[in-house]
Design a protein around this motif. Structure first.
Motif, short mmCIF file in Angstrom:
data_model
loop_
_atom_site.label_atom_id
_atom_site.label_comp_id
_atom_site.label_asym_id
_atom_site.label_seq_id
_atom_site.Cartn_x
_atom_site.Cartn_y
_atom_site.Cartn_z
N GLY A 523 0.78 -1.24 0.00
CA GLY A 523 0.00 0.00 0.00
C GLY A 523 0.80 1.28 0.00
N ALA A 524 2.10 1.21 -0.38
CA ALA A 524 2.92 2.42 -0.35
C ALA A 524 2.41 3.47 -1.34
CB ALA A 524 4.38 2.08 -0.66
N LEU A 525 1.98 3.03 -2.51
CA LEU A 525 1.52 3.98 -3.52
C LEU A 525 0.33 4.79 -3.02
CD1 LEU A 525 1.75 2.22 -7.01
CD2 LEU A 525 2.94 4.27 -6.23
N GLU A 526 -0.64 4.10 -2.45
CA GLU A 526 -1.85 4.79 -1.99
C GLU A 526 -1.52 5.78 -0.87
OE1 GLU A 526 -1.54 1.53 -2.34
OE2 GLU A 526 -2.83 1.18 -4.08
N ILE A 527 -0.64 5.36 0.05
CA ILE A 527 -0.29 6.25 1.16
C ILE A 527 0.47 7.47 0.65
CG2 ILE A 527 1.01 6.42 3.32
CD1 ILE A 527 0.55 3.42 3.69
N LEU A 528 1.42 7.25 -0.26
CA LEU A 528 2.19 8.37 -0.79
C LEU A 528 1.32 9.32 -1.61
CD1 LEU A 528 5.46 6.49 -1.80
CD2 LEU A 528 5.22 8.20 0.00
N GLN A 529 0.35 8.77 -2.31
CA GLN A 529 -0.59 9.64 -3.03
C GLN A 529 -1.38 10.50 -2.05
OE1 GLN A 529 -2.84 7.87 -6.51
NE2 GLN A 529 -1.93 6.02 -5.67
N ASP A 530 -1.81 9.87 -0.97
CA ASP A 530 -2.56 10.61 0.03
C ASP A 530 -1.71 11.71 0.67
OD1 ASP A 530 -4.93 10.95 1.77
OD2 ASP A 530 -3.59 10.26 3.34
N ILE A 531 -0.44 11.39 0.93
CA ILE A 531 0.46 12.39 1.51
C ILE A 531 0.68 13.54 0.53
CG2 ILE A 531 2.84 12.79 2.27
CD1 ILE A 531 2.86 9.97 3.41
N SER A 532 0.84 13.22 -0.75
CA SER A 532 1.10 14.26 -1.75
C SER A 532 -0.05 15.24 -1.91
CB SER A 532 1.43 13.61 -3.10
OG SER A 532 0.30 12.90 -3.60
N THR A 533 -1.26 14.82 -1.55
CA THR A 533 -2.42 15.71 -1.66
C THR A 533 -2.75 16.40 -0.35
OG1 THR A 533 -3.91 13.84 -1.21
CG2 THR A 533 -3.42 14.34 -3.52
N SER A 534 -2.01 16.09 0.71
CA SER A 534 -2.27 16.68 2.02
C SER A 534 -1.58 18.04 2.12
CB SER A 534 -1.77 15.76 3.13
OG SER A 534 -1.83 16.40 4.38
N ASN A 535 -2.24 18.98 2.76
CA ASN A 535 -1.67 20.32 2.94
C ASN A 535 -0.63 20.35 4.05
OD1 ASN A 535 -3.29 21.45 0.92
ND2 ASN A 535 -4.97 21.80 2.36
#
Length: 829
Positions: A523-535
Motif C-alpha cells: 500500500g505504499a503507492l496509496e499512502i504516498l498519493q494521500d500524503i502528496s495531496t495533504s496540505n
C-alpha cells in the motif's frame, strides 16, 4: 481612729486574695487547658511542660494534636510577653517535626507570627525556636509557598549570619527547601543571598556546609544565578573548597555545583584564566573517590554542552584525562566518562583527539555492558565520533565494533538502538565498511529496530536502511524479513521526521522492480498519493519516494500519471490497466487475472520472456545522432569519465536484478504459481525492429520506419472520416473471450487504435534505442513524443532537437511538431 480603719482595709484585702496553688498534673489535656490562662507565668510553665512531653516521641505529638493545642499555641505567638512567645515557638518547633501536625497547621495562620519572631529585634533563643518551626514547615509545598508570599525569605537569609549555629542550620535548611521553586531561586539572587551562603562553607559543622552546598546546587540550575555566583567570587571559593582535603566527604556536592556553573562559557573562561580548571581536572584525576570522579566527568560533560567550552576543553587536552577514567573499575565512572566524550565529540578537533588517544576500544567494550547508561553513552559517543570522520570509522572497524553495534539494534532500550543506527549509518559511508556491515547480517537487526514504538529509533533505523540496503542481496533480505511492510507502516506515522525518513528509505531501496513491487503490495503507492495531496504532510521526500516507486513500477506510473518519459524503459511484465482514479488501490497483474471477464477496457500486457530459452529481450539505450566531428569522437574514446563508470555499475546491478527476476519466475513455475503467458508475436516484432529498423542511419528514419511498422501490425492506415467505424472493439472482445481473460498480450492485437499503437511503438522503441515517451490522453487517445535534431547544412550551426508527435493512425510516419495545430488535432477527439 484612722489607724484602725487602715488595719481593717488591709485585712479585707488579704481575705480577698487567692492563695497560690502548686498543681501536679500528669494529664496533658489538663496542661493544654492551662494555655487559656491569662497569667504569663502559668502560660510559660504549661508551654514548657508541653515542650518536654512532645519532645519524647511522635506518639505524644499526635496526642497533643488531638487535644486542640495547635490553635492555643498559635494564639500565644502574638502575645506581648516575650517569654510566652518564646515558649510557644519552642512548642511549635518540636511539634512541627510530625507531618500530621504540619498538615493541621496549614489550616491556621501561624506562618506570619513565626516570621515575626525571626526578625532582628527578637532574642536569639526566639530565633532558634521559630526558625526550627519554619524549617519543618518549609518541607511542605503549601507552607513553603506561604512563607515566600509573606516575605519570609529575607529574614531567613539574615539569620545565615547568626552567631548561633543552630539558627544557621535551621535557616539554611528552610532556604534549601524553598529554592526548589523557581520564584525562590529568583528572589535569593535579588536579596543577595549568595554571599552568606558561601560564608557557611567555612562553618565548623559539616551539616551546615552540606545544606549550604545543596542550596547552591539548586540555585545554580538557573543561568542568572550562576552569573550572580560568579560575580561574588563563588567559583574561586568552590575550587578552594575542593582543594581542602578536610572536606573530602563534601567534595562531591561541591563538584556538582561547579558542574552546573561550567555550562556557562563565562564561568568556563574565568576558570581557565585563573588556572582553576587545570587544578580541578588534575585534582579529579588524582582522586581515588569514585563518586568524585563520576561528578567530575559529569562536570566536563556539562561544560561540553556549550560550543565555546568545547574549544577550551580541546586546548587543555581534556579528552586524554577523561579517557584515563576508563581504567576505573567502577561502571558509573566509565558511563559518565563516556557521556563526557559523547558531548565533547561534537567538536571536530575533539573527535580526532579521542581517536588519537585510544578512546575507541574502551567505548566499544561498554557497548555490551549490562549497565544501560554505559551502553547509551558509549553508543552516543561512537555516533558523534564517526560523524564525518573516516579515521574514527576505521578505528571502530579495526576494534571489531561493528558486531556489538549491530547487536545494540536489538537492545531493549531505545537510546542505544538509535545511537547504534546512527553509528552504522556513519560508518556505511565507506563502501568497504558498508560491505562488511552487510556481511555481518545487519538487515535483520534493522528490521527488528523498525518495530520499535519510539519515533527516534524509527527515524534513525529507516535512515540506516537507506544507507545500508543498497544492493540486490540486502534488498532481498529486506523483503525476506518483511522490512518493506514495516517501512510502509511508518509512512502513516504522525511524526514528520519518521515519515520523511521512511520516504527516504523507499527512495533509496525501491530502485529495483522486486522491492518496488513489494512496497506497492503493502500500500505504499496509496499512502504516498494521500500524503502528496495533504496540505500538512506533503514534502519533497514523499514526492521523491512516489517518483521512485513509479519509475520502478511503470505500470502504476502510467495508470496514475498517464506519462512514461523517454528515460523510462518498458520491461517485460508491464501492463496498461487504464487511467486509475486518485485514491483507488493499484492492483497487481495476478489480481487482475482473477477477475471475471467483463465488458470493460482490457489490460494490455507486455511479456516477451521465452520460458524455453530464458533469455531476456535486451533493452538498448537510446542512440544519439551521428557526430560529424572526428575530433570529439576520438576524445570520447580516450576519456573514461566517472559517469561512464557509474553507468557500468548501474548496468551490472540491472543484470543482477534481471537474474533475480528470472529466478523468481522459475520459482513460481516450479511452485505452480500464476505467471504471465509468453507473447511470441510481440517478441517477433521486437526482433524485426532490431533487424530492419535499428540499422537505419539516423533517428528520423528510424522513427518513420517504426511508425509504419506499428501501423501495419495494428490494422494499417485509418482515414479520419473512417475512424469512428474502425471496429477495434469487436476484435478486442473476441480476444478476451478466446483467452478467457481480461488480460490481452499486446502482440495478439491486430486491430488497434491510438493507445494500442502508442504502447507498441514505445515497447519496440525502447528495445531498439529510440528515445520516445508515451502519453495518455482522453477518450482512448495516446501518443508518442520523440526528440529529433535536423542535420545542418555544411557550415551551418547545429540547433537543439525539437519535440515531435508521431502519427501512427492517419499518415503513419508523419512527424507533427509539438503544439502545432495538427498535433493538437491528433491528440484530441
Amino acid at each position: 481612729m484612722p489607724s484602725k480603719v487602715k488595719k481593717k482595709d488591709h485585712a479585707e484585702m488579704q481575705n480577698n486574695e487567692f492563695d497560690p496553688v502548686n498543681l501536679i498534673s500528669k494529664n496533658p489535656r489538663t496542661v493544654v487547658l492551662m494555655l487559656d490562662s491569662p497569667e504569663e507565668t502559668v502560660l510559660a510553665s504549661a508551654c514548657e511542660a508541653i515542650y518536654k512531653f512532645a519532645e519524647k516521641s511522635d506518639t505524644n505529638k499526635i496526642e497533643l494534636l488531638n487535644t486542640g493545642v495547635i490553635n492555643r499555641l498559635n494564639r500565644l505567638l502574638s502575645l506581648e510577653d516575650k517569654a510566652v512567645r518564646t515558649h510557644a515557638a519552642a512548642c511549635l518547633g518540636t511539634l512541627t517535626g510530625h507531618a500530621e501536625v504540619r498538615k493541621a497547621l496549614r489550616k491556621t495562620n501561624c506562618i506570619a507570627p513565626l516570621i515575626a519572631l525571626i526578625q532582628p529585634e527578637e532574642e536569639l533563643i526566639c530565633h532558634d525556636h521559630a526558625s526550627l518551626a519554619l524549617c519543618h514547615l518549609a518541607a511542605d509545598f503549601t507552607s513553603k509557598l506561604e512563607i515566600f508570599e509573606k516575605n519570609g525569605l529575607q529574614p531567613l537569609i539574615k539569620l545565615l549570619n547568626s552567631v548561633d549555629c543552630d539558627v544557621q542550620k535551621n535557616a539554611v535548611e528552610a532556604i534549601c527547601y524553598m529554592v526548589q521553586d523557581y520564584q525562590s531561586r529568583l528572589a535569593i539572587r535579588e536579596l543577595n543571598g549568595f554571599k552568606p551562603l558561601l560564608s557557611l562553607l567555612e562553618s565548623d559543622y559539616p551539616i551546615i556546609q552540606e545544606l549550604a552546598l545543596t542550596t547552591l546546587l539548586r540555585c545554580t540550575q538557573d543561568a542568572d544565578n550562576r552569573t550572580a555566583l560568579r560575580e561574588v567570587g563563588g567559583m574561586e571559593k568552590l575550587v578552594d573548597f575542593i582543594g581542602n582535603k578536610d572536606f573530602e566527604d563534601l567534595h562531591v556536592n561541591c563538584m556538582a555545583i561547579i558542574s552546573n556553573c561550567l555550562e556557562d562559557h563565562e564561568c568556563m573562561k574565568l576558570m581557565q584564566n585563573n588556572r582553576g580548571l587545570e587544578k580541578l581536572i588534575t585534582f579529579v584525576v588524582d582522586s581515588t573517590s569514585h563518586p568524585m570522579q563520576q561528578r567530575a566527568a559529569k562536570a566536563v560533560g556539562n561544560a561540553a554542552k556549550n560550543a565555546d567550552n568545547r574549544k577550551i576543553l580541546r586546548e587543555l587536552d581534556s579528552e586524554k584525562l577523561i579517557i584515563a577514567l576508563f581504567s576505573s573499575d567502577n561502571i558509573g565512572v566509565q558511563a559518565t566518562a563516556a557521556r563526557a566524550l559523547a558531548l565533547m565529540a561534537e567538536n571536530s578537533g575533539s573527535r580526532e583527539a579521542i581517536g588519537k588517544f585510544d578512546g575507541v576500544p574502551p567505548l566499544i567494550s561498554l557497548l555490551s555492558n549490562e549497565n544501560v547508561e554505559a551502553r547509551t553513552f558509549a553508543s552516543l559517543a561512537l555516533a558523534n565520533m564517526t560523524s564525518s570522520n573516516t579515521a574514527n570509522c576505521s578505528l571502530v572497524v579495526q576494534a571489531n565494533g561493528i558486531e556489538p553495534l549491530i547487536a545494540l539494534l536489538n537492545d531493549s532500550k531505545f537510546e542505544p538502538q538509535a545511537n547504534a543506527a546512527v553509528s552504522l549509518t556513519n560508518i556505511a559511508a565507506d563502501e568497504g565498511y558498508r560491505a562488511e556491515i552487510q556481511r555481518l547480517g545487519v538487515v535483520q537487526s534493522l528490521v527488528n529496530a523498525l518495530q520499535s514504538s519510539n519515533t527516534t529509533v524509527q527515524a534513525k533505523a529507516t535512515l540506516a536502511v537507506a544507507a545500508l540496503v543498497c544492493d540486490t542481496e540486502t534488498r532481498t533480505e529486506l523483503r525476506t524479513y518483511n522490512g518493506c511492510e514495516r517501512i510502509v507502516t511508518l509512512l502513516k506515522s504522525n511524526n514528520d521526521q519518521v515519515r520523511k525518513c521512511a520516504c527516504w528509505a523507499i527512495n533509496s531501496c525501491g530502485n529495483d522492480l522486486l522491492t518496488a513491487t513489494d512496497f506497492c503490495k503493502h500500500g505504499a503507492l496509496e499512502i504516498l498519493q494521500d500524503i502528496s495531496t495533504s496540505n500538512t504532510r506533503q514534502s519533497r521526500f514523499a514526492k521523491a519516494a512516489l517518483d521512485c516507486l513509479l519509475n520502478c513500477n511503470l505500470s502504476a506510473k502510467y495508470s496514475l500519471n498517464g506519462v512514461i518519459s523517454a528515460q523510462n524503459f518498458i520491461q517485460d511484465g508491464f501492463y496498461d490497466a487504464g487511467q486509475l482514479r486518485q485514491g483507488r488501490p493499484f492492483l497487481s497483474l495476478e489480481e487482475f487475472s482473477k477477475s471475471p471477464i467483463d465488458a470493460k477496457r482490457p489490460y494490455l500486457l507486455v511479456y516477451t520472456k521465452n520460458p524455453i530459452r530464458k533469455v531476456e529481450t535486451p533493452i538498448t539505450q537510446p542512440t544519439t545522432e551521428k557526430k560529424h566531428s572526428s575530433r570529439r569522437r576520438d576524445g570520447r574514446s580516450k576519456i573514461r569519465s566517472r559517469e561512464q563508470k557509474e553507468r557500468e555499475e548501474t548496468a551490472r546491478e540491472e543484470e543482477q536484478q534481471l537474474l533475480l527476476q528470472q529466478l523468481e519466475e522459475e520459482r513460481k513455475a516450479a511452485a505452480g504459481e500464476w505467471r504471465p503467458n509468453y507473447d511470441a508475436t510481440l517478441a517477433n516484432y521486437v526482433q524485426e525492429g532490431q533487424k530492419n529498423i535499428q540499422t537505419l542511419t539516423n533517428t528520423r528514419e528510424q522513427v518513420v520506419a517504426l511508425a509504419k511498422f506499428v501501423s501495419d501490425k495494428m490494422g494499417g492506415t485509418i482515414e479520419k472520416a473512417n475512424l469512428p467505424g474502425f471496429g477495434y472493439e469487436l476484435h478486442i472482445n473476441q480476444l478476451k473471450y478466446e483467452l478467457k481473460s481480461n488480460i490481452i498480450p499486446l502482440g495478439s492485437i491486430s486491430m488497434g487504435t491510438f493507445y494500442h499503437r502508442a504502447l507498441l511503438f514505445k515497447v519496440i522503441a525502447d528495445r531498439i534505442g529510440i528515445s520516445a515517451s508515451l502519453i495518455r490522453g482522453k477518450y482512448t487517445r495516446a501518443w508518442n513524443e520523440v526528440l529529433i535534431s535536423d542535420d545542418p547544412e555544411p557550415g551551418q550551426p547545429r540547433y537543439p532537437p525539437k519535440t515531435y508527435i508521431v502519427d501512427l493512425i492517419h499518415e503513419p510516419g508523419r512527424l507533427l511538431l509539438i503544439d502545432s495545430m495538427e498535433a493538437k488535432k491528433y491528440c484530441r477527439l
